[in-house]
Scaffold this motif. Structure first.
Motif, PDB file in Angstrom:
ATOM      1  N   ASP A 148      33.778   7.261  -7.524  1.00  0.00           N
ATOM      2  CA  ASP A 148      33.798   6.082  -8.394  1.00  0.00           C
ATOM      3  C   ASP A 148      33.868   4.799  -7.570  1.00  0.00           C
ATOM      4  O   ASP A 148      34.239   4.804  -6.390  1.00  0.00           O
ATOM      5  CB  ASP A 148      35.006   6.140  -9.333  1.00  0.00           C
ATOM      6  CG  ASP A 148      34.800   7.101 -10.486  1.00  0.00           C
ATOM      7  OD1 ASP A 148      33.646   7.272 -10.913  1.00  0.00           O
ATOM      8  OD2 ASP A 148      35.788   7.690 -10.955  1.00  0.00           O
ATOM      9  N   SER A 149      33.530   3.703  -8.231  1.00  0.00           N
ATOM     10  CA  SER A 149      33.695   2.387  -7.608  1.00  0.00           C
ATOM     11  C   SER A 149      35.142   1.937  -7.777  1.00  0.00           C
ATOM     12  O   SER A 149      35.689   2.001  -8.880  1.00  0.00           O
ATOM     13  CB  SER A 149      32.762   1.365  -8.267  1.00  0.00           C
ATOM     14  OG  SER A 149      31.414   1.701  -8.043  1.00  0.00           O
ATOM     15  N   SER A 171      43.792   2.100 -17.273  1.00  0.00           N
ATOM     16  CA  SER A 171      43.097   1.264 -18.248  1.00  0.00           C
ATOM     17  C   SER A 171      42.319   0.150 -17.562  1.00  0.00           C
ATOM     18  O   SER A 171      41.148  -0.097 -17.878  1.00  0.00           O
ATOM     19  CB  SER A 171      44.103   0.672 -19.242  1.00  0.00           C
ATOM     20  OG  SER A 171      43.480  -0.228 -20.129  1.00  0.00           O
ATOM     21  N   HIS A 172      42.943  -0.521 -16.608  1.00  0.00           N
ATOM     22  CA  HIS A 172      42.263  -1.603 -15.883  1.00  0.00           C
ATOM     23  C   HIS A 172      41.078  -1.068 -15.081  1.00  0.00           C
ATOM     24  O   HIS A 172      40.024  -1.719 -15.008  1.00  0.00           O
ATOM     25  CB  HIS A 172      43.244  -2.317 -14.962  1.00  0.00           C
ATOM     26  CG  HIS A 172      44.215  -3.200 -15.675  1.00  0.00           C
ATOM     27  ND1 HIS A 172      43.850  -4.394 -16.269  1.00  0.00           N
ATOM     28  CD2 HIS A 172      45.546  -3.072 -15.910  1.00  0.00           C
ATOM     29  CE1 HIS A 172      44.905  -4.957 -16.832  1.00  0.00           C
ATOM     30  NE2 HIS A 172      45.948  -4.169 -16.624  1.00  0.00           N
ATOM     31  N   TYR A 228      37.164  -1.997 -15.338  1.00  0.00           N
ATOM     32  CA  TYR A 228      36.437  -2.379 -14.118  1.00  0.00           C
ATOM     33  C   TYR A 228      35.158  -1.562 -13.986  1.00  0.00           C
ATOM     34  O   TYR A 228      34.093  -2.089 -13.636  1.00  0.00           O
ATOM     35  CB  TYR A 228      37.334  -2.169 -12.900  1.00  0.00           C
ATOM     36  CG  TYR A 228      36.665  -2.406 -11.571  1.00  0.00           C
ATOM     37  CD1 TYR A 228      36.570  -3.679 -11.048  1.00  0.00           C
ATOM     38  CD2 TYR A 228      36.140  -1.335 -10.838  1.00  0.00           C
ATOM     39  CE1 TYR A 228      35.957  -3.906  -9.799  1.00  0.00           C
ATOM     40  CE2 TYR A 228      35.532  -1.545  -9.608  1.00  0.00           C
ATOM     41  CZ  TYR A 228      35.447  -2.830  -9.095  1.00  0.00           C
ATOM     42  OH  TYR A 228      34.843  -3.040  -7.896  1.00  0.00           O
ATOM     43  N   LYS A 229      35.243  -0.268 -14.286  1.00  0.00           N
ATOM     44  CA  LYS A 229      34.074   0.607 -14.198  1.00  0.00           C
ATOM     45  C   LYS A 229      32.985   0.164 -15.183  1.00  0.00           C
ATOM     46  O   LYS A 229      31.809   0.123 -14.836  1.00  0.00           O
ATOM     47  CB  LYS A 229      34.488   2.045 -14.484  1.00  0.00           C
ATOM     48  CG  LYS A 229      33.343   3.034 -14.588  1.00  0.00           C
ATOM     49  CD  LYS A 229      33.843   4.441 -14.905  1.00  0.00           C
ATOM     50  CE  LYS A 229      32.690   5.373 -15.218  1.00  0.00           C
ATOM     51  NZ  LYS A 229      31.685   5.463 -14.143  1.00  0.00           N
ATOM     52  N   ILE A 230      33.391  -0.163 -16.420  1.00  0.00           N
ATOM     53  CA  ILE A 230      32.427  -0.596 -17.427  1.00  0.00           C
ATOM     54  C   ILE A 230      31.691  -1.858 -16.967  1.00  0.00           C
ATOM     55  O   ILE A 230      30.476  -1.986 -17.128  1.00  0.00           O
ATOM     56  CB  ILE A 230      33.132  -0.826 -18.768  1.00  0.00           C
ATOM     57  CG1 ILE A 230      33.593   0.513 -19.365  1.00  0.00           C
ATOM     58  CG2 ILE A 230      32.205  -1.543 -19.759  1.00  0.00           C
ATOM     59  CD1 ILE A 230      34.388   0.375 -20.642  1.00  0.00           C
TER      60      ILE A 230
END
Length: 244
Positions: A79-80, A234-235, A239-241
């Motif tokens: 993931d990023s 959650s954060h 961030y991923k979205i």
């Protein structure tokens, strides 16, 4: 809505989020997780996403069974993340530690951050003001210390966590409490003081199951938040979205 799940070494923790707000949180044993998640999804039928960070042994397929009703994402090293991972062995860095580091960067931008997670283990993770993850430390948590004294000696009893009456234990039980609790407190304060010698200013975040117990006993000023990992999930999801 988002359902965030943290699969730990001993328990599963989770929370339902509406944007950044926790609507409900929960803790349960791994053997009960399917039933509990079913109940949560019945109560919060608007949950559309499930994000999971795991250091435990639960099978991913158990979560994928919910894939017909919501989108499931497992946090992974691919993931990023909002930091540069300078760990010498980046693939071995625990997912819980990566999520905590990400949460520290996203919630406390442009500053040095030390995240201390007091759970089964006590982990220390440092991210500098330039968002470089530098590493940290791992030591036994409070429960592990009690269990080690009992399991690796012939006569010492297994005690439940309790505040020592004095630094000088006047009985075997009080000596154990003093050694475990005061040992952990001096360890944490010692790590913080060592960091202070190298970094003039940084934010200290204390989280994990024993955070509240330890927070009021530490000499250093900290930001204590037992829900920091769930909030970080959650954060990181948001961030991923934004960055996909």
């Amino acid at each position: 809505m988002l359902l965030a799940i943290d699969v730990g070494n001993t328990r599963i923790k989770g929370a339902v989020f509406e944007n950044d707000t926790i609507l409900e949180q929960f803790i349960f044993l791994k053997k009960d997780f399917k039933k509990n998640i079913e109940n949560i999804l019945k109560k919060f039928q608007s949950v559309a996403f499930l994000t999971v960070a795991s250091v435990g042994s639960l099978d991913k397929n158990d979560f994928l069974g919910f894939g017909e009703r919501l989108k499931v994402h497992f946090i992974s090293h691919e993931d990023s993340f909002p930091f540069i991972n300078l760990y010498e062995t980046p693939k071995t860095l625990g997912m819980d530690r990566m999520v905590l580091a990400a949460g520290a960067v996203l919630q406390f931008p442009e500053q040095n951050r030390l995240v201390i997670d007091a759970g089964t283990c006590i982990t220390y993770d440092f991210v500098d003001e330039n968002d470089n993850y530098l590493g940290g430390a791992i030591s036994p948590g409070l429960r592990l210390r009690y269990e080690a004294l009992h399991n690796f000696t012939a006569r010492l009893p297994l005690l439940e966590l309790d505040s020592p009456k004095s630094i000088i234990g006047n009985s075997t039980s009080q000596s154990i409490h003093s050694g475990v609790v005061n040992g952990a407190i001096n360890e944490i304060d010692g790590f913080i003081n060592d960091y202070k010698q190298h970094y003039s200013k940084f934010t200290i975040i204390l989280t994990g199951g024993d955070a509240e117990f330890l927070a009021k006993r530490l000499k250093n000023t900290i930001f204590a938040n037992s829900n920091f990992l769930l909030e970080s999930l959650s954060h990181l999801f948001q961030y991923k979205i934004k960055n996909d």
